[in-house]
Scaffold this active site. Structure first.
Site, short mmCIF file in Angstrom:
data_model
loop_
_atom_site.label_atom_id
_atom_site.label_comp_id
_atom_site.label_asym_id
_atom_site.label_seq_id
_atom_site.Cartn_x
_atom_site.Cartn_y
_atom_site.Cartn_z
CG HIS A 17 12.10 1.11 5.41
ND1 HIS A 17 11.68 1.16 4.46
CD2 HIS A 17 10.29 1.06 6.23
CE1 HIS A 17 10.73 1.93 3.99
NE2 HIS A 17 10.14 1.96 4.18
CE LYS A 41 3.29 1.18 -1.65
NZ LYS A 41 3.96 1.95 -0.28
NE ARG A 90 5.95 6.21 7.31
CZ ARG A 90 5.52 6.85 6.17
NH1 ARG A 90 6.25 7.24 5.26
NH2 ARG A 90 4.48 6.55 5.87
CB SER A 128 9.99 3.67 -0.67
OG SER A 128 10.78 3.52 0.40
N1 COA Z 1 10.30 4.77 7.31
C1 COA Z 1 10.51 5.75 6.58
N2 COA Z 1 9.44 4.90 5.22
C2 COA Z 1 8.42 4.48 5.83
C3 COA Z 1 8.67 3.47 7.50
C4 COA Z 1 9.74 4.16 7.81
N3 COA Z 1 9.29 4.17 9.22
N4 COA Z 1 6.94 2.91 7.25
C5 COA Z 1 6.46 3.51 6.45
N5 COA Z 1 7.18 4.08 5.52
C6 COA Z 1 6.34 4.07 4.16
C7 COA Z 1 6.94 3.29 3.17
O1 COA Z 1 8.21 2.91 2.47
C8 COA Z 1 5.94 3.52 2.14
O2 COA Z 1 6.58 4.34 1.14
P1 COA Z 1 5.99 4.03 -0.52
O3 COA Z 1 4.35 4.53 -0.37
O4 COA Z 1 6.63 5.08 -0.81
O5 COA Z 1 6.05 3.02 -0.77
C9 COA Z 1 4.86 4.07 2.88
O6 COA Z 1 5.96 4.56 3.66
C10 COA Z 1 3.93 2.56 3.41
O7 COA Z 1 4.19 2.23 4.14
P2 COA Z 1 3.88 0.68 4.40
O8 COA Z 1 2.37 0.90 5.00
O9 COA Z 1 4.53 -0.51 4.97
O10 COA Z 1 3.34 -0.21 2.10
P3 COA Z 1 4.68 -0.99 2.40
O11 COA Z 1 4.08 -0.67 1.05
O12 COA Z 1 6.37 -0.42 2.66
O13 COA Z 1 4.30 -2.29 2.57
C11 COA Z 1 2.29 -4.37 2.70
C12 COA Z 1 2.46 -3.02 2.54
C13 COA Z 1 3.29 -5.12 2.53
C14 COA Z 1 2.51 -4.28 3.77
C15 COA Z 1 0.92 -4.82 3.05
O14 COA Z 1 0.33 -4.21 1.92
C16 COA Z 1 0.87 -5.79 2.88
O15 COA Z 1 0.71 -6.86 3.85
N6 COA Z 1 0.70 -6.81 1.67
C17 COA Z 1 0.82 -8.02 1.93
C18 COA Z 1 -1.17 -8.38 1.43
C19 COA Z 1 -2.60 -8.71 2.57
O16 COA Z 1 -1.33 -9.11 3.65
N7 COA Z 1 -2.71 -7.67 1.94
C20 COA Z 1 -4.46 -7.50 3.50
C21 COA Z 1 -3.53 -6.53 4.52
S1 COA Z 1 -4.79 -5.83 5.61
#
Ligand code: COA
Length: 160
Positions: A17, A41, A90, A128
């Site tokens: 991140h 989550k 990724r 994560s």
């Molecule tokens: N390095 C390491 N890990 C990474 C990464 C990177 N560069 N990019 C992503 N990841 C990991 C994250 O840690 C996460 O791990 P986890 O599932 O074990 O927690 C996984 O990959 C998925 O990442 P991401 O898709 O970014 O999910 P997130 O839960 O961290 O964030 C939000 C998601 C918050 C951006 C999304 O749910 C959101 O926008 N929520 C707001 C509500 C909303 O607008 N909803 C409509 C969306 S269309």
């Protein structure tokens, strides 16, 4: 002024991140790193802890501000005046869901663009969840998370 937002659950923040955040900060005048309060989550760290952990790591980058948000990302982006959503990509397997989210966000907010940055190769395989899993089994994650996150994970996992 170009303002972007990089959102996530960050439970906890990893070097992957941070890699995306620092590189994105180089592309925009201002980058908000937005920690989502509620993403469905079951988080290990509280919202305050997740914000604090990532804020500590990014305090040296002048144009980054770490904040928390609730509700739709597009609404939050409008509130802070952001015109771009940054996402890290990724593996190919990320693409389907990322495209879906980008298109849904575009449907809701036509003025916002999503920009994808490829994750640096050394962090392609981490998330994560996998970090928490390996840490809970005493595996070595020291190259994948900052020292403070490592310590916070050890402390938190010893309490459960
Ligand atoms: N390095 C390491 N890990 C990474 C990464 C990177 N560069 N990019 C992503 N990841 C990991 C994250 O840690 C996460 O791990 P986890 O599932 O074990 O927690 C996984 O990959 C998925 O990442 P991401 O898709 O970014 O999910 P997130 O839960 O961290 O964030 C939000 C998601 C918050 C951006 C999304 O749910 C959101 O926008 N929520 C707001 C509500 C909303 O607008 N909803 C409509 C969306 S269309």
């Amino acid at each position: 002024m170009t303002i972007a937002v990089y959102a996530g659950t960050f439970d906890p923040v990893t070097n992957g991140h941070l890699d995306i955040a620092v590189r994105a900060a180089g592309l925009f005048d201002k980058l908000y790193v937005a920690v989502a309060q509620e993403t469905g989550k079951n988080t290990l760290f509280s919202l305050e802890e997740r914000v604090q952990l990532i804020r500590q790591e990014l305090s040296g980058v002048a144009n980054i501000e770490v904040v928390s948000f609730d509700g739709l990302l597009v609404d939050f982006a409008h509130k802070i005046g952001a015109n771009t959503i940054v996402r890290g990509l990724r593996a190919v397997s990320d693409f389907d869901i990322e495209l879906q989210m980008a298109l849904m966000n575009k449907e809701m907010a036509a003025d916002l663009e999503t920009v994808f940055l490829p994750t640096s190769p050394q962090y392609l395989f981490i998330s994560s969840s996998i970090i928490k899993n390996v840490a809970s089994l005493q595996g070595d994650i020291s190259r994948l998370v900052p020292e403070r996150v490592l310590l916070a994970l050890e402390k938190k996992l010893s309490q459960i």
